[in-house]
Design a protein around this motif. Sequence first.
Motif, PDB file in Angstrom:
ATOM      1  N   GLU A 264       0.831  -1.206   0.000  1.00  0.00           N
ATOM      2  CA  GLU A 264       0.000   0.000   0.000  1.00  0.00           C
ATOM      3  C   GLU A 264       0.870   1.262   0.000  1.00  0.00           C
ATOM      4  N   ILE A 265       1.923   1.234   0.801  1.00  0.00           N
ATOM      5  CA  ILE A 265       2.841   2.378   0.838  1.00  0.00           C
ATOM      6  C   ILE A 265       3.493   2.570  -0.524  1.00  0.00           C
ATOM      7  N   SER A 266       3.906   1.476  -1.142  1.00  0.00           N
ATOM      8  CA  SER A 266       4.540   1.537  -2.461  1.00  0.00           C
ATOM      9  C   SER A 266       3.576   2.079  -3.506  1.00  0.00           C
ATOM     10  N   SER A 267       2.322   1.680  -3.421  1.00  0.00           N
ATOM     11  CA  SER A 267       1.318   2.175  -4.360  1.00  0.00           C
ATOM     12  C   SER A 267       1.056   3.659  -4.166  1.00  0.00           C
ATOM     13  N   GLU A 268       1.075   4.098  -2.908  1.00  0.00           N
ATOM     14  CA  GLU A 268       0.899   5.525  -2.628  1.00  0.00           C
ATOM     15  C   GLU A 268       2.031   6.332  -3.256  1.00  0.00           C
ATOM     16  N   GLN A 269       3.215   5.776  -3.217  1.00  0.00           N
ATOM     17  CA  GLN A 269       4.387   6.485  -3.733  1.00  0.00           C
ATOM     18  C   GLN A 269       4.467   6.469  -5.256  1.00  0.00           C
ATOM     19  N   LYS A 270       4.180   5.318  -5.851  1.00  0.00           N
ATOM     20  CA  LYS A 270       4.486   5.135  -7.277  1.00  0.00           C
ATOM     21  C   LYS A 270       3.311   4.682  -8.134  1.00  0.00           C
ATOM     22  N   THR A 271       2.137   4.488  -7.535  1.00  0.00           N
ATOM     23  CA  THR A 271       0.934   3.921  -8.148  1.00  0.00           C
ATOM     24  C   THR A 271       1.064   2.403  -8.261  1.00  0.00           C
ATOM     25  N   ASP A 272      -0.067   1.746  -8.370  1.00  0.00           N
ATOM     26  CA  ASP A 272      -0.073   0.290  -8.520  1.00  0.00           C
ATOM     27  C   ASP A 272       0.644  -0.145  -9.788  1.00  0.00           C
ATOM     28  N   TYR A 273       0.573   0.677 -10.824  1.00  0.00           N
ATOM     29  CA  TYR A 273       1.197   0.325 -12.092  1.00  0.00           C
ATOM     30  C   TYR A 273       2.717   0.273 -11.981  1.00  0.00           C
ATOM     31  N   CYS A 274       3.291   1.251 -11.332  1.00  0.00           N
ATOM     32  CA  CYS A 274       4.745   1.432 -11.372  1.00  0.00           C
ATOM     33  C   CYS A 274       5.490   0.819 -10.191  1.00  0.00           C
ATOM     34  N   ALA A 275       4.788   0.519  -9.111  1.00  0.00           N
ATOM     35  CA  ALA A 275       5.458  -0.079  -7.955  1.00  0.00           C
ATOM     36  C   ALA A 275       5.977  -1.468  -8.310  1.00  0.00           C
ATOM     37  N   THR A 276       7.192  -1.749  -7.900  1.00  0.00           N
ATOM     38  CA  THR A 276       7.832  -3.026  -8.198  1.00  0.00           C
ATOM     39  C   THR A 276       8.071  -3.821  -6.917  1.00  0.00           C
ATOM     40  N   SER A 277       8.520  -5.043  -7.096  1.00  0.00           N
ATOM     41  CA  SER A 277       8.878  -5.862  -5.940  1.00  0.00           C
ATOM     42  C   SER A 277       9.965  -5.192  -5.113  1.00  0.00           C
ATOM     43  N   GLN A 278      10.908  -4.561  -5.779  1.00  0.00           N
ATOM     44  CA  GLN A 278      11.979  -3.877  -5.066  1.00  0.00           C
ATOM     45  C   GLN A 278      11.438  -2.727  -4.232  1.00  0.00           C
ATOM     46  N   ASP A 279      10.415  -2.040  -4.741  1.00  0.00           N
ATOM     47  CA  ASP A 279       9.792  -0.963  -3.961  1.00  0.00           C
ATOM     48  C   ASP A 279       9.157  -1.520  -2.692  1.00  0.00           C
ATOM     49  N   ILE A 280       8.490  -2.651  -2.816  1.00  0.00           N
ATOM     50  CA  ILE A 280       7.860  -3.261  -1.643  1.00  0.00           C
ATOM     51  C   ILE A 280       8.914  -3.684  -0.626  1.00  0.00           C
ATOM     52  N   LEU A 281      10.017  -4.233  -1.103  1.00  0.00           N
ATOM     53  CA  LEU A 281      11.117  -4.565  -0.203  1.00  0.00           C
ATOM     54  C   LEU A 281      11.667  -3.316   0.479  1.00  0.00           C
ATOM     55  N   ASN A 282      11.823  -2.263  -0.291  1.00  0.00           N
ATOM     56  CA  ASN A 282      12.382  -1.018   0.248  1.00  0.00           C
ATOM     57  C   ASN A 282      11.463  -0.368   1.276  1.00  0.00           C
ATOM     58  N   ASN A 283      10.183  -0.670   1.209  1.00  0.00           N
ATOM     59  CA  ASN A 283       9.223  -0.048   2.123  1.00  0.00           C
ATOM     60  C   ASN A 283       8.843  -0.933   3.296  1.00  0.00           C
ATOM     61  N   LEU A 284       9.444  -2.105   3.401  1.00  0.00           N
ATOM     62  CA  LEU A 284       9.114  -2.978   4.522  1.00  0.00           C
ATOM     63  C   LEU A 284       9.365  -2.298   5.861  1.00  0.00           C
ATOM     64  N   HIS A 285      10.462  -1.557   5.958  1.00  0.00           N
ATOM     65  CA  HIS A 285      10.753  -0.918   7.248  1.00  0.00           C
ATOM     66  C   HIS A 285       9.728   0.166   7.567  1.00  0.00           C
ATOM     67  N   PHE A 286       9.206   0.837   6.544  1.00  0.00           N
ATOM     68  CA  PHE A 286       8.146   1.810   6.792  1.00  0.00           C
ATOM     69  C   PHE A 286       6.872   1.114   7.249  1.00  0.00           C
ATOM     70  N   ALA A 287       6.587  -0.055   6.686  1.00  0.00           N
ATOM     71  CA  ALA A 287       5.419  -0.816   7.090  1.00  0.00           C
ATOM     72  C   ALA A 287       5.514  -1.215   8.564  1.00  0.00           C
ATOM     73  N   VAL A 288       6.682  -1.724   8.975  1.00  0.00           N
ATOM     74  CA  VAL A 288       6.861  -2.141  10.357  1.00  0.00           C
ATOM     75  C   VAL A 288       6.776  -0.945  11.295  1.00  0.00           C
ATOM     76  N   LYS A 289       7.366   0.194  10.890  1.00  0.00           N
ATOM     77  CA  LYS A 289       7.275   1.405  11.708  1.00  0.00           C
ATOM     78  C   LYS A 289       5.819   1.857  11.857  1.00  0.00           C
ATOM     79  N   ARG A 290       5.061   1.765  10.788  1.00  0.00           N
ATOM     80  CA  ARG A 290       3.651   2.155  10.842  1.00  0.00           C
ATOM     81  C   ARG A 290       2.879   1.230  11.765  1.00  0.00           C
ATOM     82  N   LEU A 291       3.156  -0.054  11.701  1.00  0.00           N
ATOM     83  CA  LEU A 291       2.432  -1.033  12.506  1.00  0.00           C
ATOM     84  C   LEU A 291       2.791  -0.949  13.989  1.00  0.00           C
ATOM     85  N   THR A 292       4.024  -0.562  14.261  1.00  0.00           N
ATOM     86  CA  THR A 292       4.474  -0.505  15.656  1.00  0.00           C
ATOM     87  C   THR A 292       4.372   0.898  16.257  1.00  0.00           C
ATOM     88  N   GLY A 293       3.969   1.865  15.453  1.00  0.00           N
ATOM     89  CA  GLY A 293       3.826   3.224  15.952  1.00  0.00           C
ATOM     90  C   GLY A 293       5.127   3.965  16.098  1.00  0.00           C
TER      91      GLY A 293
END
Length: 295
Positions: A264-293
């Motif tokens: 979802e974070i990757s899609s917000e940044q680059k759209t569903d069309y342009c987000a890649t697997s590498q983008d999702i990997l790069n945003n994992l730490h943002f996902a964990v930060k969001r989930l843990t506050g």
Amino acid sequence: MNCEYNISDKELKSIIRDYNGQTVICDGDVKKFYPERVRNTNKGDYGSANLIAGSKRYPGAAALAVSSALQSGCGYVKLTCDESVKLVLAARYPSVILSDEIDYRSQAIAIGMGSGVSKELYEQIGNITQKFTGILIIDADGLNSIAQYGTDVLYGSKCRIILTPHPKEFSSLLNKGVDEILEKPILKSEEFAKKYKVTLLLKGAFSIVTDGYETVIITRGSTALAKGGSGDMLSGYMAGSAARGLSAFDSAVCSAYTLGVSAEISSEQKTDYCATSQDILNNLHFAVKRLTGKK
């Protein structure tokens, strides 16, 4: 607990129409899977994940699984692969332990990502189920090999097994049409999980995690995940989550939810069309930060 779903009530009801006791997972439910880490600890305290992945044709599957596992919080990531994969990944991932052999001392093993369907892989899975006592994640070509050579390999396992099919892979395991599965996905998932005593993660826009007795629904994610490599990342992260101490069921929930938030974070940044697997990997730490506050 207040939940914010990325689907409408009508859509949610349509996917759970065959089941009345479901739980839809929320951010607050997942936060507990990321406890505060004690300062006076070391890598040995966070477990070992052994990935059996990649092939000459699909080295990228191993790379995605490894990269995801490295961000899961486990202490060691080990990759069992052939020489062609080692040559591609050795310099890129210096912290990964490369080996020709399976490390049965690991807390979690994930197998099948980019491995290629074969009788050899099927027999390897059978050997692991009889020798390994941790958590085994079977994905991709591991699932396809089981579908081709027989589900009996799942019976009598000494380890706790997680299967991670998408609907087409699940249809092959059940020898039923995809439409028949999607008619009652939760019921079909529960029946299979109960029959074979496994945890099943049926991947999709609405992912289902069940052990046949407890069932939850995950609604997080975007179509950025509807691209090659998403399952490889999920299995790697799941292996690492299991290695650091989560149960089979919780590992599946934590990993699917976290990857969904990262998508979802990757899609917000680059759209569903342009987000890649590498983008999702790069945003994992943002996902964990969001989930843990964390900020």
